[in-house]
Motif scaffolding. Structure first.
Motif, mmCIF file in Angstrom:
data_model
loop_
_atom_site.group_PDB
_atom_site.id
_atom_site.type_symbol
_atom_site.label_atom_id
_atom_site.label_comp_id
_atom_site.label_asym_id
_atom_site.label_seq_id
_atom_site.Cartn_x
_atom_site.Cartn_y
_atom_site.Cartn_z
ATOM 1 N N MET A 55 -2.487 124.202 12.456
ATOM 2 C CA MET A 55 -2.186 125.367 13.289
ATOM 3 C C MET A 55 -0.944 126.093 12.770
ATOM 4 O O MET A 55 -0.007 125.465 12.294
ATOM 5 N N THR A 56 -0.991 127.390 12.890
ATOM 6 C CA THR A 56 0.142 128.217 12.467
ATOM 7 C C THR A 56 1.147 128.339 13.612
ATOM 8 O O THR A 56 0.774 128.683 14.735
ATOM 9 N N PHE A 57 2.401 128.040 13.334
ATOM 10 C CA PHE A 57 3.454 128.160 14.340
ATOM 11 C C PHE A 57 3.835 129.632 14.436
ATOM 12 O O PHE A 57 4.222 130.253 13.438
ATOM 13 N N LEU A 58 3.737 130.218 15.629
ATOM 14 C CA LEU A 58 3.950 131.649 15.811
ATOM 15 C C LEU A 58 5.344 131.943 16.352
ATOM 16 O O LEU A 58 5.713 131.490 17.433
ATOM 17 N N LEU A 59 6.086 132.705 15.587
ATOM 18 C CA LEU A 59 7.414 133.158 15.992
ATOM 19 C C LEU A 59 7.334 134.616 16.406
ATOM 20 O O LEU A 59 6.927 135.477 15.623
ATOM 21 N N GLY A 60 7.714 134.906 17.640
ATOM 22 C CA GLY A 60 7.819 136.284 18.087
ATOM 23 C C GLY A 60 9.223 136.796 17.803
ATOM 24 O O GLY A 60 10.195 136.239 18.309
ATOM 25 N N LEU A 61 9.325 137.815 16.971
ATOM 26 C CA LEU A 61 10.621 138.368 16.579
ATOM 27 C C LEU A 61 10.870 139.664 17.340
ATOM 28 O O LEU A 61 10.030 140.575 17.317
ATOM 29 N N THR A 62 12.012 139.749 18.003
ATOM 30 C CA THR A 62 12.299 140.951 18.763
ATOM 31 C C THR A 62 13.797 141.221 18.789
ATOM 32 O O THR A 62 14.604 140.421 18.310
ATOM 33 N N GLY A 63 14.156 142.351 19.348
ATOM 34 C CA GLY A 63 15.557 142.751 19.426
ATOM 35 C C GLY A 63 15.636 144.229 19.738
ATOM 36 O O GLY A 63 14.728 144.996 19.407
ATOM 37 N N SER A 64 16.695 144.631 20.375
ATOM 38 C CA SER A 64 16.852 146.033 20.762
ATOM 39 C C SER A 64 17.129 146.899 19.538
ATOM 40 O O SER A 64 17.422 146.414 18.438
ATOM 41 N N ILE A 65 17.061 148.205 19.744
ATOM 42 C CA ILE A 65 17.288 149.153 18.665
ATOM 43 C C ILE A 65 18.670 148.948 18.043
ATOM 44 O O ILE A 65 19.650 148.690 18.732
ATOM 45 N N GLY A 66 18.705 149.025 16.714
ATOM 46 C CA GLY A 66 19.981 148.936 16.010
ATOM 47 C C GLY A 66 20.529 147.536 15.834
ATOM 48 O O GLY A 66 21.649 147.367 15.337
ATOM 49 N N MET A 67 19.757 146.524 16.198
ATOM 50 C CA MET A 67 20.253 145.151 16.104
ATOM 51 C C MET A 67 20.043 144.526 14.724
ATOM 52 O O MET A 67 20.639 143.503 14.411
ATOM 53 N N GLY A 68 19.168 145.128 13.910
ATOM 54 C CA GLY A 68 18.916 144.589 12.580
ATOM 55 C C GLY A 68 17.616 143.822 12.475
ATOM 56 O O GLY A 68 17.462 142.961 11.615
ATOM 57 N N LYS A 69 16.662 144.163 13.336
ATOM 58 C CA LYS A 69 15.397 143.436 13.361
ATOM 59 C C LYS A 69 14.602 143.622 12.067
ATOM 60 O O LYS A 69 14.014 142.666 11.552
ATOM 61 N N SER A 70 14.576 144.838 11.536
ATOM 62 C CA SER A 70 13.825 145.088 10.298
ATOM 63 C C SER A 70 14.409 144.296 9.138
ATOM 64 O O SER A 70 13.668 143.739 8.309
ATOM 65 N N THR A 71 15.735 144.231 9.084
ATOM 66 C CA THR A 71 16.392 143.453 8.029
ATOM 67 C C THR A 71 16.047 141.975 8.163
ATOM 68 O O THR A 71 15.760 141.295 7.174
ATOM 69 N N THR A 72 16.059 141.476 9.391
ATOM 70 C CA THR A 72 15.724 140.069 9.631
ATOM 71 C C THR A 72 14.269 139.789 9.296
ATOM 72 O O THR A 72 13.944 138.756 8.694
ATOM 73 N N SER A 73 13.400 140.716 9.655
ATOM 74 C CA SER A 73 11.985 140.577 9.331
ATOM 75 C C SER A 73 11.786 140.447 7.828
ATOM 76 O O SER A 73 11.002 139.610 7.353
ATOM 77 N N ALA A 74 12.512 141.250 7.068
ATOM 78 C CA ALA A 74 12.416 141.199 5.610
ATOM 79 C C ALA A 74 12.882 139.848 5.074
ATOM 80 O O ALA A 74 12.369 139.359 4.057
ATOM 81 N N MET A 75 13.848 139.241 5.747
ATOM 82 C CA MET A 75 14.325 137.914 5.324
ATOM 83 C C MET A 75 13.249 136.859 5.501
ATOM 84 O O MET A 75 13.106 135.953 4.671
ATOM 85 N N PHE A 76 12.486 136.952 6.582
ATOM 86 C CA PHE A 76 11.376 136.013 6.770
ATOM 87 C C PHE A 76 10.323 136.224 5.679
ATOM 88 O O PHE A 76 9.787 135.257 5.127
ATOM 89 N N ARG A 77 10.026 137.482 5.360
ATOM 90 C CA ARG A 77 9.061 137.762 4.287
ATOM 91 C C ARG A 77 9.544 137.181 2.961
ATOM 92 O O ARG A 77 8.761 136.596 2.215
ATOM 93 N N ALA A 78 10.829 137.380 2.681
ATOM 94 C CA ALA A 78 11.396 136.882 1.427
ATOM 95 C C ALA A 78 11.297 135.361 1.337
ATOM 96 O O ALA A 78 11.247 134.799 0.239
ATOM 97 N N ALA A 79 11.268 134.700 2.501
ATOM 98 C CA ALA A 79 11.149 133.239 2.540
ATOM 99 C C ALA A 79 9.694 132.785 2.438
ATOM 100 O O ALA A 79 9.411 131.593 2.521
ATOM 101 N N GLY A 80 8.781 133.737 2.274
ATOM 102 C CA GLY A 80 7.373 133.405 2.109
ATOM 103 C C GLY A 80 6.578 133.306 3.392
ATOM 104 O O GLY A 80 5.445 132.814 3.390
ATOM 105 N N ILE A 81 7.151 133.790 4.487
ATOM 106 C CA ILE A 81 6.477 133.741 5.785
ATOM 107 C C ILE A 81 5.721 135.049 6.018
ATOM 108 O O ILE A 81 6.304 136.132 5.912
ATOM 109 N N PRO A 82 4.429 134.988 6.343
ATOM 110 C CA PRO A 82 3.704 136.226 6.645
ATOM 111 C C PRO A 82 4.248 136.878 7.910
ATOM 112 O O PRO A 82 4.552 136.195 8.897
#
Length: 203
Positions: free
Chosen positions: A1-28
């Motif tokens: 089973m795939t462990f599902l992480l819900g990523l969230t955060g208010s505007i301007g918090m850096g969510k897109s940058t954090t999302s890119a870090m997960f991608r860079a770590a090989g996480i879809p």
């Protein structure tokens, strides 16, 4: 089973940058905002034009015109969400099917209003991206076309950061710099790969 992480955060918090870090770590990663962007130039455009005449140009939604049409109008926003949300959910389900088929151990779903819409129950854990209010404000007001009015309207739709932090399983504080944020992301993935993931699956 795939462990599902819900990523969230208010505007301007850096969510897109954090999302890119997960991608860079090989996480879809499934990006709800990107899904909406694609829908605005695809299957949702005709429906949105029918509901909000004059908000598309050459078959593509003009985000500025659409924003003006719904800003400060809860009933209009609800109408828009009734069009877009089911389409985004379908895209999300297709992403999850692919993750399961590929045997991905973990996947991230980047959802801006995850907690506001009560969607946290769909995930094994929630990651909230956060930063102090003064950092958030400086980031957001530095964006092209952003005004105090727009910022206030966006904040009014979003759950207070303190409440989001309270509901989170994990936090990523982006005010501490990229290296520190990357360290926090690695810590989350290590936790998911270890005891935390097994505990969540046993519940």
């Amino acid at each position: 089973m795939t462990f599902l992480l819900g990523l969230t955060g208010s505007i301007g918090m850096g969510k897109s940058t954090t999302s890119a870090m997960f991608r860079a770590a090989g996480i879809p990663v499934h990006d709800a905002d990107q899904a909406v962007h694609d829908l605005y130039s695809g299957v949702a455009a005709a429906q949105i034009e029918a509901a909000f005449p004059g908000t598309t140009v050459d078959g593509v939604v003009d985000r500025a015109k659409l924003s003006a049409a719904v800003l400060g109008r809860p009933e209009a926003l609800a109408k828009l969400e009734a069009i877009v949300h089911p389409l985004v959910r379908a895209e999300e389900q297709a992403f999850l099917v692919q993750c399961h088929r590929s045997g991905a151990s973990a996947a991230v779903l980047d959802v801006p209003l995850l907690l506001e819409t009560g969607g946290e129950s769909r995930y094994d854990a929630v990651v909230v991206v956060t930063a102090p209010a003064d950092v958030q404000r400086k980031r957001v007001l530095g964006r092209p076309g952003m005004t105090e009015e727009k910022f206030a309207a966006i904040l009014a739709r979003q759950m207070p950061d303190a409440e989001k932090r309270r509901r989170a399983h994990f936090l990523v504080d982006t005010s501490l710099g990229l290296v520190a944020a990357e360290r926090q992301v690695r810590s989350i993935l290590n936790a998911v790969a270890g005891r935390f993931g097994r505990v969540m699956r046993a519940d």
